[in-house]
Design a protein around this motif. Structure first.
Motif, PDB file in Angstrom:
ATOM      1  N   ILE A 424       0.744  -1.335  -0.143  1.00 53.37           N
ATOM      2  CA  ILE A 424       0.039   0.187   0.132  1.00 53.37           C
ATOM      3  C   ILE A 424       0.940   1.207   0.127  1.00 53.37           C
ATOM      4  CG2 ILE A 424      -1.581   1.273   1.384  1.00 53.37           C
ATOM      5  CD1 ILE A 424      -2.681  -1.533   2.586  1.00 53.37           C
ATOM      6  N   HIS A 425       1.769   1.266   1.027  1.00 52.78           N
ATOM      7  CA  HIS A 425       2.868   2.510   1.151  1.00 52.78           C
ATOM      8  C   HIS A 425       3.532   2.740  -0.228  1.00 52.78           C
ATOM      9  CE1 HIS A 425       5.519   5.059   3.464  1.00 52.78           C
ATOM     10  NE2 HIS A 425       6.449   4.753   2.389  1.00 52.78           N
ATOM     11  N   GLU A 426       4.340   1.662  -0.610  1.00 52.08           N
ATOM     12  CA  GLU A 426       4.906   1.884  -1.865  1.00 52.08           C
ATOM     13  C   GLU A 426       4.420   2.122  -3.048  1.00 52.08           C
ATOM     14  OE1 GLU A 426       8.185   2.490  -1.743  1.00 52.08           O
ATOM     15  OE2 GLU A 426       8.747   1.680   0.140  1.00 52.08           O
ATOM     16  N   GLY A 430      -0.348   4.320  -2.477  1.00 57.14           N
ATOM     17  CA  GLY A 430       0.700   5.096  -1.979  1.00 57.14           C
ATOM     18  C   GLY A 430       1.588   5.898  -2.864  1.00 57.14           C
ATOM     19  N   HIS A 431       3.012   5.699  -2.862  1.00 60.45           N
ATOM     20  CA  HIS A 431       3.937   6.499  -3.624  1.00 60.45           C
ATOM     21  C   HIS A 431       3.456   6.374  -5.189  1.00 60.45           C
ATOM     22  CE1 HIS A 431       6.133   7.544  -0.380  1.00 60.45           C
ATOM     23  NE2 HIS A 431       6.817   6.595  -0.073  1.00 60.45           N
ATOM     24  N   TYR A 432       3.479   5.318  -5.734  1.00 62.66           N
ATOM     25  CA  TYR A 432       3.304   4.974  -6.866  1.00 62.66           C
ATOM     26  C   TYR A 432       1.994   5.650  -7.561  1.00 62.66           C
ATOM     27  CZ  TYR A 432       1.695   2.759 -11.396  1.00 62.66           C
ATOM     28  OH  TYR A 432       0.991   2.550 -12.603  1.00 62.66           O
ATOM     29  N   VAL A 455       4.875  13.919   0.302  1.00 58.81           N
ATOM     30  CA  VAL A 455       5.005  12.564  -0.627  1.00 58.81           C
ATOM     31  C   VAL A 455       5.330  11.487   0.610  1.00 58.81           C
ATOM     32  CG1 VAL A 455       6.517  11.135  -1.776  1.00 58.81           C
ATOM     33  CG2 VAL A 455       6.450  13.395  -2.206  1.00 58.81           C
ATOM     34  N   GLU A 456       5.771  11.462   1.773  1.00 59.97           N
ATOM     35  CA  GLU A 456       5.756  10.437   2.537  1.00 59.97           C
ATOM     36  C   GLU A 456       4.541  10.263   3.409  1.00 59.97           C
ATOM     37  OE1 GLU A 456       7.355   7.684   2.883  1.00 59.97           O
ATOM     38  OE2 GLU A 456       9.266   8.393   1.542  1.00 59.97           O
ATOM     39  N   GLY A 457       4.195  11.581   3.791  1.00 56.29           N
ATOM     40  CA  GLY A 457       2.837  11.679   4.347  1.00 56.29           C
ATOM     41  C   GLY A 457       1.649  11.034   3.583  1.00 56.29           C
ATOM     42  N   TRP A 458       1.584  11.213   2.480  1.00 57.27           N
ATOM     43  CA  TRP A 458       0.699  10.633   1.793  1.00 57.27           C
ATOM     44  C   TRP A 458       0.549   9.038   1.761  1.00 57.27           C
ATOM     45  CZ3 TRP A 458      -4.187  11.271  -0.370  1.00 57.27           C
ATOM     46  CH2 TRP A 458      -4.391  10.091  -1.184  1.00 57.27           C
ATOM     47  N   ALA A 459       1.815   8.642   1.554  1.00 52.98           N
ATOM     48  CA  ALA A 459       1.866   7.239   1.507  1.00 52.98           C
ATOM     49  C   ALA A 459       1.660   6.380   3.055  1.00 52.98           C
ATOM     50  CB  ALA A 459       3.381   6.485   1.370  1.00 52.98           C
ATOM     51  N   VAL A 460       1.854   7.250   4.162  1.00 52.45           N
ATOM     52  CA  VAL A 460       1.537   6.890   5.568  1.00 52.45           C
ATOM     53  C   VAL A 460      -0.008   6.972   5.427  1.00 52.45           C
ATOM     54  CG1 VAL A 460       1.939   7.235   7.761  1.00 52.45           C
ATOM     55  CG2 VAL A 460       3.870   7.441   6.416  1.00 52.45           C
ATOM     56  N   SER A 540       9.409  13.562   8.782  1.00 45.78           N
ATOM     57  CA  SER A 540       8.539  13.985   7.536  1.00 45.78           C
ATOM     58  C   SER A 540       7.266  12.805   7.409  1.00 45.78           C
ATOM     59  CB  SER A 540       9.455  13.855   6.388  1.00 45.78           C
ATOM     60  OG  SER A 540       9.924  12.428   6.009  1.00 45.78           O
ATOM     61  N   TYR A 541       7.466  11.446   7.963  1.00 50.24           N
ATOM     62  CA  TYR A 541       6.332  10.815   7.359  1.00 50.24           C
ATOM     63  C   TYR A 541       5.192  10.954   8.396  1.00 50.24           C
ATOM     64  CZ  TYR A 541      10.295   7.995   5.946  1.00 50.24           C
ATOM     65  OH  TYR A 541      11.612   7.491   5.092  1.00 50.24           O
ATOM     66  N   PHE A 542       5.637  11.313   9.771  1.00 45.07           N
ATOM     67  CA  PHE A 542       4.349  11.420  10.745  1.00 45.07           C
ATOM     68  C   PHE A 542       3.822  12.746  10.321  1.00 45.07           C
ATOM     69  CE2 PHE A 542       2.938  12.855  14.960  1.00 45.07           C
ATOM     70  CZ  PHE A 542       1.550  11.769  14.955  1.00 45.07           C
TER      71      PHE A 542
END
Ligand code: ZN
Ligand code: ZN
Length: 591
Positions: A424-426, A430-432, A455-460, A540-542
């Motif tokens: 989901i994340h990658e 998520g990223h893709y 970018v990281e926030g969206w994936a998480v 950045s993720y959180f």
């Protein structure tokens, strides 16, 4: 079954509204004359000038016009960069933002952020004076050698010209460094072996098979020799410094509160301060533990029927995670399993009306190319702005190089539940998927200066959103493993602030990760090293996740019955990788 996490919704309602985004809506003074098409031309001119100055970065993105330039990182070069930032900021101040469309406005804000950041990094953060690992010529050489953008002989001529400038480069590096940190000094010494390898064996092999004249070949050989000697001399110079640094002369790798807050504003561009985000992560950790303990109670009789559950909640959670983690793919089934899951993820996203996908641009799962193998087990390689037709790859590092014990530990980490969350994340959504959307509003500015927290926030965020939709059956197993995975970004935020601002030591980081985030010894050790070498990036993720989640909850509350998740996601993703705060402003401006 489905679980609801009311604590997050509560937190959402307490978070702050965006400050100071008013700048984009005030009416412009009369001298702001640049608009529309002029702006697009101006930003293209800017980007070319930017690449001339940042030729290394340009090579990474596939822009080779200035590939022969290797600037010596000396005081004159830093002055030139500062002037560059000032001049372009002044030029862009002439832009009448009212006459730009949303996409151009985003571009303008991204350019400004970049230039203001550049100014702050050079004049305030001054990493050039204390981080010896900044000075490393390897990557552009490696890319020029390994990327087939032109015939090998032509690429080697470019390389030869760059090689000529390497001795001056390292001389400037030495002159620039004042008081280095011990950690970055050691990193630079370690990395010099890799640099020597790129300028040695790798290069020699390419020279041997290229169609070059005898003169060119000889010149390349001499320049490569001189370059290697310069790298070696730099490493020797650092080695000679190391004992005194270790004895107490080094600068601390901890950047301290003031620099941390400023860097956080430049890099993350969040509505919260770093301290507020830290506080929020601390309470998020507590609520995750609370939910995980309840899930562990629920799962205990199924997985550990013959054992008495310990009273200590963290211990109980750990035992359960261990019991679940034995369910994982076999080493050679990892890649096929990822391939199998992707179409199912797409199907789920469409069936549940979560967001728009683009079936014409399939994602290719492949083994990570050897030259890219290093830290991450899985990653996405996306085409850059100068190579938009290239494929997008999902890289999975095969486990051949691992010992049986290492492979087992890795597979337990990416067990049957976590592997789904990783996909989901990658990949989807998520990223893709974020990249696909971002390429639709394509501007080179957006893909070059994309915001990492968005970018990281969206994936998480997408992991969370898929869980809420019931993906994976909404089982307690899935929620428990999701929570463990989510704890990682929460604890990254806690420990980054803890170490850099609150002065935490290695033991405190290990305790946090081992006892409260249920991570392995190897992961904890790797994380300590990473936090001594980087700052803010781990948050950045959180940071991105929390901001996106809050924003969605507010829109939901405001729109009530009219709220549609798919419309919200498609809109949110239509502004490219702009900072979340900017996307919020743009979305609010056009209801
Ligand atoms: Zn196993
Ligand atoms: Zn990611």
């Amino acid at each position: 079954m489905r679980l609801h996490f009311p604590a997050l919704a509560l937190l959402a309602s307490l978070s702050l509204l965006p400050p100071a985004m008013a700048a984009t809506t005030t009416s412009p003074p009369a001298d702001r004359t640049i608009q529309g098409a002029d702006f697009t031309r101006l930003s293209q001119r800017f980007l070319d000038a930017f690449w001339q100055q940042n030729s290394d970065w340009a090579i990474q993105l596939g822009y080779y016009r200035y590939a022969t330039r290797l600037a010596a990182p000396d005081a004159a070069e830093r002055d030139a960069r500062l002037r560059f930032a000032e001049q372009w900021l002044a030029r862009f101040a002439q832009v009448d933002t009212q006459r730009l469309d949303a996409s151009q406005r985003t571009d303008l804000a991204l350019i400004r952020n970049q230039l203001e950041s550049q100014r702050w990094y050079l004049s305030e953060f001054r990493e050039w004076a204390w981080n010896p690992s900044l000075y490393n010529v390897a990557e552009p050489f490696s890319l020029l050698l390994n990327t087939d953008y032109a015939p090998l002989a032509q690429r080697l001529r470019t390389i030869s010209e760059r090689l000529r400038q390497v001795p001056a480069y390292y001389a400037a590096a030495r002159a620039s460094l004042e008081t280095p940190t011990l950690e970055h000094t050691r990193l630079a010494i370690e990395q010099s072996a890799g640099v020597l390898n790129v300028l040695g064996e790798e290069l020699d092999q390419a020279v041997a098979r290229a169609k070059l004249s005898a003169n060119e070949r000889q010149q390349l050989k001499l320049r490569a020799q001189a370059a290697r000697a310069a790298v070696q001399a730099y490493a020797d110079w650092l080695r000679a410094k190391e004992p005194a640094l270790a004895a107490g002369e080094a600068r601390s790798f901890r950047i301290g509160k003031a620099a941390y807050e400023a860097k956080f504003q430049h890099d993350i561009q969040a509505d919260l301060s770093a301290e507020q985000l830290y506080q929020r992560a601390v309470s998020e950790k507590a609520s995750l533990h609370c939910r995980m303990a309840a899930l562990a109670d629920q799962l205990w009789p199924k997985y550990l029927p013959d054992q008495v559950a310990p009273a200590e909640p963290l211990e109980k959670i750990r035992l359960l995670i261990d019991a679940l983690s034995v369910h994982h793919a076999k080493p050679d089934a990892l890649l096929p399993e990822i391939r199998r899951q992707l179409p199912r993820l797409s199907q789920w996203v469409s069936d549940h009306d979560l967001l728009t996908l683009d079936p014409s641009r399939p994602l290719e799962v492949r083994e990570t190319p050897v030259y890219m193998r290093g830290v991450a087990g899985a990653s996405i390689s996306a085409p850059g702005p100068y190579n938009p037709k290239a494929r997008t790859y999902y890289n999975v590092t095969p486990l051949d190089g691992y010992s049986p014990a290492e492979a087992e530990s890795y597979l337990r980490e990416y067990n049957d539940w976590v592997l789904q969350i990783l996909n989901i994340h990658e990949a989807i959504p998520g990223h893709y998927v974020q990249l696909l959307h971002s390429n639709k509003s394509a501007s080179a500015i957006k893909s070059v200066f994309g915001n990492g927290a968005m970018v990281e926030g969206w994936a998480v965020y997408s992991e969370r959103m898929m869980m809420e939709s019931g993906y994976g059956g909404g089982t307690p197993e899935m929620w428990l493993m999701y929570s463990k995975w989510n704890l990682r970004s929460v604890c990254n935020t806690v420990l980054d602030y803890g170490v850099h601002v609150l002065g935490w030591n290695e033991q405190q980081v290990r305790d946090l990760l081992r006892q409260e985030a249920f991570q392995s010894e190897a992961e904890a050790a790797g994380k300590w090293r990473r936090v001594t070498l980087t700052s803010v990036q781990l948050t950045s993720y959180f940071a991105g996740y929390a901001e996106i989640y809050d924003f969605r909850e507010r829109r939901k509350a405001a729109e009530g019955e009219r709220f549609e998740l798919k419309r919200f996601h498609d809109r949110f993703l239509s502004y490219g990788s702009a900072p979340v705060g900017m996307i919020k402003t743009l979305m609010q401006a056009q209801p």
